[in-house]
Every structure is written in C-alpha cells, then in structure tokens.
Design a protein around this motif. Structure first.
Motif, PDB file in Angstrom:
ATOM      1  N   MET A   1      86.060  14.493  65.935  1.00  0.00           N
ATOM      2  CA  MET A   1      85.419  14.614  64.619  1.00  0.00           C
ATOM      3  C   MET A   1      86.322  15.267  63.577  1.00  0.00           C
ATOM      4  O   MET A   1      85.921  15.400  62.427  1.00  0.00           O
ATOM      5  N   ASP A   2      87.514  15.674  63.987  1.00  0.00           N
ATOM      6  CA  ASP A   2      88.415  16.312  63.020  1.00  0.00           C
ATOM      7  C   ASP A   2      88.713  15.405  61.832  1.00  0.00           C
ATOM      8  O   ASP A   2      88.842  15.867  60.696  1.00  0.00           O
ATOM      9  N   TRP A   3      88.829  14.108  62.089  1.00  0.00           N
ATOM     10  CA  TRP A   3      89.137  13.173  60.991  1.00  0.00           C
ATOM     11  C   TRP A   3      88.024  13.199  59.947  1.00  0.00           C
ATOM     12  O   TRP A   3      88.291  13.157  58.740  1.00  0.00           O
ATOM     13  N   LEU A   4      86.768  13.303  60.403  1.00  0.00           N
ATOM     14  CA  LEU A   4      85.632  13.320  59.478  1.00  0.00           C
ATOM     15  C   LEU A   4      85.598  14.630  58.693  1.00  0.00           C
ATOM     16  O   LEU A   4      85.326  14.627  57.484  1.00  0.00           O
ATOM     17  N   LEU A   5      85.892  15.743  59.367  1.00  0.00           N
ATOM     18  CA  LEU A   5      85.940  17.030  58.672  1.00  0.00           C
ATOM     19  C   LEU A   5      87.023  17.027  57.604  1.00  0.00           C
ATOM     20  O   LEU A   5      86.813  17.508  56.485  1.00  0.00           O
ATOM     21  N   ALA A  67      93.873  19.760  48.994  1.00  0.00           N
ATOM     22  CA  ALA A  67      93.108  19.118  50.070  1.00  0.00           C
ATOM     23  C   ALA A  67      94.001  18.818  51.270  1.00  0.00           C
ATOM     24  O   ALA A  67      93.633  19.072  52.425  1.00  0.00           O
ATOM     25  N   VAL A  68      95.191  18.294  51.006  1.00  0.00           N
ATOM     26  CA  VAL A  68      96.110  17.960  52.087  1.00  0.00           C
ATOM     27  C   VAL A  68      96.658  19.217  52.749  1.00  0.00           C
ATOM     28  O   VAL A  68      96.772  19.289  53.978  1.00  0.00           O
ATOM     29  N   MET A  69      96.968  20.238  51.960  1.00  0.00           N
ATOM     30  CA  MET A  69      97.490  21.482  52.531  1.00  0.00           C
ATOM     31  C   MET A  69      96.461  22.148  53.452  1.00  0.00           C
ATOM     32  O   MET A  69      96.809  22.658  54.524  1.00  0.00           O
ATOM     33  N   ILE A  70      95.214  22.142  53.044  1.00  0.00           N
ATOM     34  CA  ILE A  70      94.167  22.711  53.900  1.00  0.00           C
ATOM     35  C   ILE A  70      94.081  21.933  55.210  1.00  0.00           C
ATOM     36  O   ILE A  70      93.973  22.512  56.293  1.00  0.00           O
ATOM     37  N   ALA A  71      94.139  20.606  55.103  1.00  0.00           N
ATOM     38  CA  ALA A  71      94.086  19.777  56.321  1.00  0.00           C
ATOM     39  C   ALA A  71      95.273  20.050  57.230  1.00  0.00           C
ATOM     40  O   ALA A  71      95.111  20.121  58.455  1.00  0.00           O
ATOM     41  N   TRP A  72      96.471  20.222  56.668  1.00  0.00           N
ATOM     42  CA  TRP A  72      97.652  20.519  57.487  1.00  0.00           C
ATOM     43  C   TRP A  72      97.415  21.776  58.320  1.00  0.00           C
ATOM     44  O   TRP A  72      97.868  21.886  59.459  1.00  0.00           O
ATOM     45  N   HIS A  73      96.708  22.757  57.743  1.00  0.00           N
ATOM     46  CA  HIS A  73      96.485  24.022  58.448  1.00  0.00           C
ATOM     47  C   HIS A  73      95.329  23.956  59.444  1.00  0.00           C
ATOM     48  O   HIS A  73      95.389  24.579  60.505  1.00  0.00           O
ATOM     49  N   LEU A  74      94.276  23.213  59.097  1.00  0.00           N
ATOM     50  CA  LEU A  74      93.091  23.179  59.957  1.00  0.00           C
ATOM     51  C   LEU A  74      93.086  22.005  60.941  1.00  0.00           C
ATOM     52  O   LEU A  74      92.636  22.154  62.076  1.00  0.00           O
ATOM     53  N   TRP A  75      93.540  20.841  60.479  1.00  0.00           N
ATOM     54  CA  TRP A  75      93.537  19.621  61.299  1.00  0.00           C
ATOM     55  C   TRP A  75      94.856  18.895  61.068  1.00  0.00           C
ATOM     56  O   TRP A  75      94.897  17.862  60.387  1.00  0.00           O
ATOM     57  N   PRO A  76      95.961  19.404  61.600  1.00  0.00           N
ATOM     58  CA  PRO A  76      97.298  18.902  61.242  1.00  0.00           C
ATOM     59  C   PRO A  76      97.480  17.393  61.374  1.00  0.00           C
ATOM     60  O   PRO A  76      98.185  16.788  60.568  1.00  0.00           O
ATOM     61  N   ALA A  77      96.843  16.796  62.364  1.00  0.00           N
ATOM     62  CA  ALA A  77      97.033  15.356  62.557  1.00  0.00           C
ATOM     63  C   ALA A  77      96.161  14.515  61.633  1.00  0.00           C
ATOM     64  O   ALA A  77      96.254  13.286  61.648  1.00  0.00           O
ATOM     65  N   MET A  78      95.339  15.167  60.823  1.00  0.00           N
ATOM     66  CA  MET A  78      94.360  14.448  60.012  1.00  0.00           C
ATOM     67  C   MET A  78      94.612  14.569  58.508  1.00  0.00           C
ATOM     68  O   MET A  78      93.730  14.292  57.704  1.00  0.00           O
ATOM     69  N   ALA A  79      95.813  14.975  58.133  1.00  0.00           N
ATOM     70  CA  ALA A  79      96.110  15.168  56.714  1.00  0.00           C
ATOM     71  C   ALA A  79      95.926  13.883  55.907  1.00  0.00           C
ATOM     72  O   ALA A  79      95.513  13.924  54.743  1.00  0.00           O
ATOM     73  N   PHE A  81      93.642  11.634  56.322  1.00  0.00           N
ATOM     74  CA  PHE A  81      92.213  11.486  56.007  1.00  0.00           C
ATOM     75  C   PHE A  81      91.815  12.395  54.845  1.00  0.00           C
ATOM     76  O   PHE A  81      90.998  12.023  54.006  1.00  0.00           O
ATOM     77  N   ALA A  82      92.377  13.605  54.807  1.00  0.00           N
ATOM     78  CA  ALA A  82      92.112  14.509  53.688  1.00  0.00           C
ATOM     79  C   ALA A  82      92.642  13.913  52.390  1.00  0.00           C
ATOM     80  O   ALA A  82      92.006  14.042  51.332  1.00  0.00           O
ATOM     81  N   ALA A  83      93.796  13.243  52.460  1.00  0.00           N
ATOM     82  CA  ALA A  83      94.367  12.592  51.277  1.00  0.00           C
ATOM     83  C   ALA A  83      93.422  11.509  50.753  1.00  0.00           C
ATOM     84  O   ALA A  83      93.123  11.448  49.553  1.00  0.00           O
TER      85      ALA A  83
END
Length: 193
Positions: A1-5, A67-79, A81-83
């Motif tokens: 579910m990391d991709w959805l988060l 948005a991308v920076m937060i994803a890099w820190h919380l869900w590195p492989a899902m940046a 999706f944050a983009a």
C-alpha cells in the motif's frame, strides 16, 4: 500500500491552490474569474502583478518538489507515485471541484525532486522555448514532452512511465492551447489577448 500512500500524500500536497489563495490575499479577487480562469502562474500574471505570479510559480514548483522529497524519505521506492499525485492534485484539486491548473510548474518541481538533472533539462527546454516563442504554453508543452526523454537519456528509465503519464495529463489540459498554437492564435506573454 506504500504506492497508494505516496500517491495520496502527493495529491494533497499538490492540491493546495496557491494561485487562488495568493490572488485573493493580494486583493486581486477570484483568479478563476480572470483571463483563462486557470489558477496557475500564467493566469496570475494576467492580473498585472508580476511578483505575485513569480511567487505562485515558485510555490507551485515547490509543492511538486516537496511531495517527492517526502516520498523519498517515507516510501523511497514510490517517489514516482508521489510525483503523479502532486501533479494530479494541482490539476484536479478536490477543494475546487477538480478544476485546477495545467500542471507545468508542479511538473517542474517533481522533475527536480526525482532527479535534479531531469529538472534542469525540463527548465532548459521550458525557458528556452519560452524565450524563443514568448508563448507560455509552447514552453510548458515542450518541457513536459522532454521530461521522460531526458529521464531515459540520463539513465533513469524507472521514471519514464511516471513522467510520460504526467506529460499526457498536461498535454490533455493544454488541448485548447495546442489548437490555438496550430492556428497561430495563441497569445504571447505580455499580450492583452
């Protein structure tokens, strides 16, 4: 579910309508009632307030980057999706009945967040085409087309699908601009039309 988060986090960060909020705060009224009705920096520029337009541009770029920076820190492989989420949030914010901006500045921000060299390529194409044509949409359209190509050429193929999807969304939102460009009727930056 990391991709959805990551997607949802990007969406909610991207959905902050800086153009609308800052134009109202500056006494310019509802930016959606001016020019193209868009909440982005190009339409804010139509109010005649260049500093406000520049601030909106930076904040719209910044929310994509954040948005991308937060994803890099919380869900590195899902940046990626944050983009996608950040651009979708800017273009289709739930707070504005899914009627937002066209996503060029936010796309620039996510490009810098994903891989700074992609961001530089995006900026170079965007600003270069804008300088040549003095047409905002021509710069933005060219840059979103260039982004996935730059990702591939720079050895970051994992970002190509995300940037290609974002590019398709931005191109779809620019379909009226594309028709005017083809007809030679798209206004130049600073023109009254």
């Amino acid at each position: 579910m990391d991709w959805l988060l990551a997607l949802l986090a990007g969406y909610f960060i991207g959905s902050v309508p800086f153009g609308l909020l800052l134009a109202k705060a500056a006494g310019q009224g509802d930016i959606r009632q001016i020019g193209s009705g868009n909440i982005g920096a190009t339409n804010v520029l139509r109010t005649g307030n260049k500093k406000l337009a520049a601030l909106v541009l930076l904040l719209d770029l910044g929310k994509g980057f954040l948005a991308v920076m937060i994803a890099w820190h919380l869900w590195p492989a899902m940046a990626g999706f944050a983009a996608v989420g950040a651009v979708l949030g800017h273009c289709f914010p739930v707070w504005l009945r899914f009627k937002g901006g066209k996503g060029v500045a936010t796309t620039a921000g996510v490009c810098f967040g994903l891989f700074w060299q992609i961001g530089l390529a995006f900026a170079a194409v965007w600003l270069g085409m804008l300088a040549i044509t003095r047409i905002s949409s021509a710069g933005g359209i060219s840059a979103v087309i260039a982004a996935p190509i730059a990702a591939w050429l720079l050895g970051e193929p994992e970002f190509v699908p995300y940037l290609a999807f974002i590019g398709l969304v931005v191109l779809w939102l620019h379909r009226a601009n594309i028709r005017r460009l083809l007809a030679g009727e798209e206004p130049k930056v600073g023109s009254k039309s």
